[in-house]
Design a protein around this motif. Structure first.
Motif, PDB file in Angstrom:
ATOM      1  N   ALA A  34      -0.648 -59.006  10.043  1.00 37.23           N
ATOM      2  CA  ALA A  34      -1.737 -58.966   9.645  1.00 37.23           C
ATOM      3  C   ALA A  34      -2.390 -57.804   8.597  1.00 37.23           C
ATOM      4  O   ALA A  34      -1.615 -56.737   8.511  1.00 37.23           O
ATOM      5  CB  ALA A  34      -2.887 -58.989  10.642  1.00 37.23           C
ATOM      6  N   GLU A  35      -3.065 -58.083   7.576  1.00 37.23           N
ATOM      7  CA  GLU A  35      -3.613 -57.157   6.520  1.00 37.23           C
ATOM      8  C   GLU A  35      -4.044 -55.764   7.172  1.00 37.23           C
ATOM      9  O   GLU A  35      -3.372 -54.668   6.885  1.00 37.23           O
ATOM     10  CB  GLU A  35      -4.722 -57.621   5.688  1.00 37.23           C
ATOM     11  N   HIS A  36      -4.646 -55.663   8.203  1.00 33.68           N
ATOM     12  CA  HIS A  36      -5.015 -54.354   9.167  1.00 33.68           C
ATOM     13  C   HIS A  36      -3.839 -53.668   9.559  1.00 33.68           C
ATOM     14  O   HIS A  36      -3.618 -52.450   9.345  1.00 33.68           O
ATOM     15  CB  HIS A  36      -5.991 -54.632  10.269  1.00 33.68           C
ATOM     16  N   THR A  37      -2.952 -54.764   9.920  1.00 34.97           N
ATOM     17  CA  THR A  37      -1.552 -53.942  10.753  1.00 34.97           C
ATOM     18  C   THR A  37      -0.831 -53.322   9.489  1.00 34.97           C
ATOM     19  O   THR A  37      -0.156 -52.305   9.412  1.00 34.97           O
ATOM     20  CB  THR A  37      -0.968 -54.889  11.426  1.00 34.97           C
ATOM     21  N   ARG A  75      -0.249 -46.397   5.894  1.00 36.53           N
ATOM     22  CA  ARG A  75      -0.937 -45.200   6.308  1.00 36.53           C
ATOM     23  C   ARG A  75      -0.051 -44.230   7.158  1.00 36.53           C
ATOM     24  O   ARG A  75       0.059 -42.987   6.965  1.00 36.53           O
ATOM     25  CB  ARG A  75      -2.668 -45.310   6.877  1.00 36.53           C
ATOM     26  N   GLY A  76       0.542 -44.863   8.149  1.00 31.12           N
ATOM     27  CA  GLY A  76       1.307 -44.155   8.943  1.00 31.12           C
ATOM     28  C   GLY A  76       2.552 -43.649   8.304  1.00 31.12           C
ATOM     29  O   GLY A  76       3.104 -42.460   8.446  1.00 31.12           O
ATOM     30  N   LEU A  77       3.090 -44.467   7.498  1.00 26.80           N
ATOM     31  CA  LEU A  77       4.276 -44.007   6.668  1.00 26.80           C
ATOM     32  C   LEU A  77       4.010 -42.898   5.560  1.00 26.80           C
ATOM     33  O   LEU A  77       5.032 -42.053   5.412  1.00 26.80           O
ATOM     34  CB  LEU A  77       4.926 -45.298   6.198  1.00 26.80           C
ATOM     35  N   LEU A  78       3.102 -43.146   4.984  1.00 28.32           N
ATOM     36  CA  LEU A  78       2.783 -42.426   3.707  1.00 28.32           C
ATOM     37  C   LEU A  78       1.564 -41.205   4.094  1.00 28.32           C
ATOM     38  O   LEU A  78       1.396 -40.352   3.030  1.00 28.32           O
ATOM     39  CB  LEU A  78       2.179 -43.087   2.587  1.00 28.32           C
ATOM     40  N   SER A  79       1.254 -41.101   4.950  1.00 31.24           N
ATOM     41  CA  SER A  79       0.115 -40.201   5.470  1.00 31.24           C
ATOM     42  C   SER A  79       0.397 -38.698   5.126  1.00 31.24           C
ATOM     43  O   SER A  79      -0.284 -37.928   4.608  1.00 31.24           O
ATOM     44  CB  SER A  79      -0.193 -40.080   6.807  1.00 31.24           C
TER      45      SER A  79
END
Length: 123
Positions: free
Chosen positions: A96-99, A105-109
């Protein structure tokens, strides 16, 4: 097209080559072979996982179809796409878009914490 495929897969008489309609062809072979396409610029091959049984042939065919779909969505990936090369992209695309946003975000934070992150970079 079937004749051309038979020339590529002529080593083993047990290889099965057939048409599934709509310009799609299937090759069932016992060995993974390097496929060089010489059929024109519009020809793309999707390769599924090796099927260990008759029951897993459907999964392999689905994998090959998924590899074709991913090839259409990922420019520059090549004309011969093995499902193992696009598994991560398949997972991201199927969520899903949210996922997907959370994954990015988690990968690039950690990048956003870098000095100069919000500064635009020249191309």
């Amino acid at each position: 097209m079937i004749r051309a495929l038979r020339k590529v897969f002529d080593d083993d008489p047990q290889d099965i080559i057939g048409s599934t309609g709509a310009g799609r062809f299937v090759v069932l072979g016992k060995e993974k072979k390097v496929l060089q396409l010489g059929f024109g610029p519009d020809c793309v091959a999707g390769i599924g996982a090796v099927a260990a049984s008759v029951a897993s042939l459907r999964d392999s065919y689905q994998d090959a179809s998924t590899a074709l779909c991913m090839a259409a969505r990922l420019p520059g990936i090549g004309r011969v796409v093995h499902i193992d090369d696009v598994r991560v992209q398949e997972l991201v695309a199927s969520s899903a878009e949210h996922t997907r946003a959370q994954f990015v975000r988690g990968l690039l934070s950690s990048l956003s914490d870098q000095a100069g992150w919000p500064v635009p970079r020249p191309p």
